[in-house]
Design an enzyme around this catalytic site. Structure first.
Site, PDB file in Angstrom:
ATOM      1  N   LYS A   1      -8.250  -1.373   3.291  1.00 31.65           N
ATOM      2  CA  LYS A   1      -7.569  -0.084   3.478  1.00 31.65           C
ATOM      3  C   LYS A   1      -7.498   0.285   4.948  1.00 31.65           C
ATOM      4  CE  LYS A   1      -6.452   2.626   0.710  1.00 31.65           C
ATOM      5  NZ  LYS A   1      -5.136   2.954   0.105  1.00 31.65           N
TER       6      LYS A   1
ATOM      7  N   LYS B   1      -7.908  14.632  -2.744  1.00 29.33           N
ATOM      8  CA  LYS B   1      -8.356  13.997  -1.504  1.00 29.33           C
ATOM      9  C   LYS B   1      -8.241  14.958  -0.322  1.00 29.33           C
ATOM     10  CE  LYS B   1      -5.740  10.786   0.407  1.00 29.33           C
ATOM     11  NZ  LYS B   1      -5.105   9.472   0.629  1.00 29.33           N
TER      12      LYS B   1
ATOM     13  N   ASP C   1       0.809  -1.211   0.000  1.00 23.85           N
ATOM     14  CA  ASP C   1       0.000   0.000   0.000  1.00 23.85           C
ATOM     15  C   ASP C   1       0.850   1.273   0.000  1.00 23.85           C
ATOM     16  OD1 ASP C   1      -2.305   1.456  -0.146  1.00 23.85           O
ATOM     17  OD2 ASP C   1      -2.946   1.105   1.918  1.00 23.85           O
TER      18      ASP C   1
ATOM     19  N   LYS D   1       2.574   1.900   3.344  1.00 25.81           N
ATOM     20  CA  LYS D   1       1.805   2.034   4.583  1.00 25.81           C
ATOM     21  C   LYS D   1       1.993   0.851   5.526  1.00 25.81           C
ATOM     22  CE  LYS D   1      -2.310   4.749   3.254  1.00 25.81           C
ATOM     23  NZ  LYS D   1      -2.230   4.800   1.786  1.00 25.81           N
TER      24      LYS D   1
END
Length: 563
Positions: free
Chosen positions: A391, A441, A342, A519
């Site tokens: 996520k 975002k 990620d 991540k």
């Protein structure tokens, strides 16, 4: 797959006579982050040798072994000799993206093309030149040491070791949407229109290869895009899907005369796959289950398996559990490189810095509330619960190691009570799909912390980030570093011996040094995960310096602190 785009219409950013566009801008200087550097860096040390083929460096790694017995702590300094060999020739490198026609894929290809052809464009604030800002490799520096006057000397990463330039990457890949990249770029709505207009003829030459589509793994709202998938009659089984992807990689490599192909997943987030005993728990069971088209094997895992068998490094840029433990063991068996998971772009990157700051300052975060809304296709896919759960897991785990490092603030797990996890901040993550904001975002975070004498400290952060313009540099960094790791080998001293010996061998299959860009970073099985952004970058610096025989710099600066 279409061949690499050539300079059909542009020379140094100018429209040629055959171009449908008139020349509008005078040549602009190449941005420093995109420039090719001619700097030659050598280390003057008997421990470092240079040949035309390789840089070979001896390095002493110093550490400490800590033994605890109740309230007694014993620390024993350790030292071990290593020798690194880095091949100096950067081979011709291809990057195949799964999700080539998505926001990240089209932005990456457009960015490389704009830099390769030095295409400048007009915005409402003036002329913009192409660049690689946001790439830690191309837009940041490493401290080497001090000059004769005691001043710090910082150089770009690419001065330290030979690395592939992104302008030289051969690009291709797969997508469930058949749109050529000029149309896909327009659909993504990420780049300025004047840039899109100029590079559209080059983008049109890129057409995604048919991809794998298992409807139950991604959101149902993605079905309308899925017009470029493997034909069920020609490729009826998951085994046939593996073989087709392997064939695609081989043909791409042969067609372009490549030395290395890196495959990166930047397609939709998938739901998590179950690890099923007897089916996906071992490499042998996994491969047998592929032959049986077992339902708990995802498209991303199929791509990973195909890449592993082709010896093509595979990077997972999404949060799902592509790398089941059996996939990791398969990569180890085949000595193939993998990395994930990620991409770490905006909110999580900030969180990995801010949580570390608070805990290291002796301030105790009690709760972290993270809210996001975005309107791109990633947000659309995440609007369904199974994909969001993937996520959420990666976004919530980012503070774990920082909390575990300070048991003055957080109580350890009480094993006698069956506790598996110690005290931890309350942590929630919310992601909402809001089409109107597109790729811009919004991330809103609140850190509620305890301070002295029962006081409270609240930090609120509003972060607006253009998601794909942050993700693209990470994809390039992951590719550049992965290619470098394919050229680094090492050997070390055996237990109880001082000198290195034996044959050189490649790094471990799990490329944990890619953690800075990810991540939920993977590590070699049995090793702890490091989420601290500062520690992750320090590891990268220490590694490249070890490859040229230098000890990693610290800020002790004894000369400035003593008489």
């Amino acid at each position: 797959m279409a061949p690499v785009a050539t300079n059909t219409f542009y020379t140094n950013g100018h429209a040629a006579a055959s171009s449908p566009f008139a020349a509008e801008l005078s040549p602009q200087p190449v941005h420093a982050t995109a420039a090719r550097r001619a700097t030659t860096l050598t280390v003057d040390s008997p421990d470092v040798s240079y040949t035309e083929e390789a840089i070979t460096a001896k390095y002493e790694h110093r550490g400490a072994r800590v033994d605890r017995d109740g309230d007694k702590i014993k620390v024993t300094p350790t030292a071990k000799q290593w020798e690194f060999k880095t091949a100096r020739k950067v081979g011709k490198t291809g990057l195949m993206l799964v999700g080539l026609g998505g926001n990240n894929g089209t932005t990456l290809v457009a960015t490389v093309l704009a830099n390769r052809h030095n295409v400048s464009w007009r915005t409402k604030t003036g002329i913009q030149t192409p660049n690689y800002i946001g790439s830690v490799t191309l837009a940041s520096t490493v401290r080497l040491g001090s000059d004769a006057a005691g001043n710090d000397v910082n150089v770009p990463w690419t001065d330290v070791l030979p690395m592939v330039h992104p302008n030289d990457l051969v690009l291709g890949g797969w997508d469930i949407s058949s749109a050529p990249l000029d149309i896909a770029m327009r659909r993504a709505e990420v780049l300025d229109w004047d840039l899109q207009r100029q590079i559209a003829p080059l983008m049109a030459e890129y057409k995604p290869l048919p991809s794998i589509y298992y409807p139950d793994y991604i959101a149902t709202n993605q079905s309308e895009r899925a017009d470029n998938v493997l034909d069920a009659k020609e490729y009826p089984t998951k085994q046939s899907h593996v073989e087709k992807i392997r064939k695609d990689i081989r043909e791409f490599k042969a067609a372009h005369g490549l030395d290395t192909v890196v495959v990166c997943w930047t397609a939709n987030t998938e739901r998590f796959s179950s690890v099923v005993p007897g089916k996906t728990d071992t490499p042998e069971n996994l491969l047998k289950s592929v032959e049986e088209s077992f339902e708990e094997i995802s498209p991303s895992t199929i791509f990973a398996i195909a890449s592993i068998f082709e010896g093509a490094p595979f990077i997972n840029g999404a949060p799902q559990n592509t790398f089941l433990p059996s996939v990791v063991r398969l990569a180890e068996q085949k000595k193939s490189f993998i990395g994930g998971d990620d991409l770490k772009t905006g909110q999580t990157k900030v969180k990995s810095v801010l949580a570390e700051y608070l805990v290291n300052a002796g301030i105790k975060p009690l709760s972290i509330a993270s809210y996001n809304h975005l309107g791109n296709n990633d947000g659309h896919n995440l609007s369904e619960d199974p994909q969001f759960k993937s996520k959420e897991i990666t976004k919530r785990s980012v503070v774990d190691d920082m909390v575990d490092a300070n048991r003055l603030l957080y109580k350890e797990a009480d094993k006698s009570k069956g506790e598996k996890k110690g005290e931890h901040p309350d942590h929630i993550v919310v992601i909402k799909y809001l089409p109107a904001v597109g790729d811009d975002k919004r991330a809103i975070d609140e850190y509620n912390s305890e301070i002295m004498m029962g006081g409270r400290n609240v930090l609120s952060i509003f972060n607006m980030c253009e998601d794909s313009l942050l993700a693209t540099p990470l994809l390039l960094d992951l590719t550049i570093w992965t290619e470098l790791f394919t050229r680094v080998t090492y050997r070390t001293a055996s237990e109880g011996k001082k000198d290195v010996e034996g044959d050189f061998q490649q790094l471990h299959s799990v490329l944990s040094l890619l953690s800075y860009m990810l991540k939920a970073p993977m590590t070699k099985p049995g090793n702890e995960v490091v989420n601290s952004l500062g520690r992750q970058r320090n590891a990268m610096e220490a590694f490249v310096k070890a490859c040229i025989g230098l000890t990693h710099s610290n800020d002790l600066n004894l000369e400035s602190r003593t008489n």
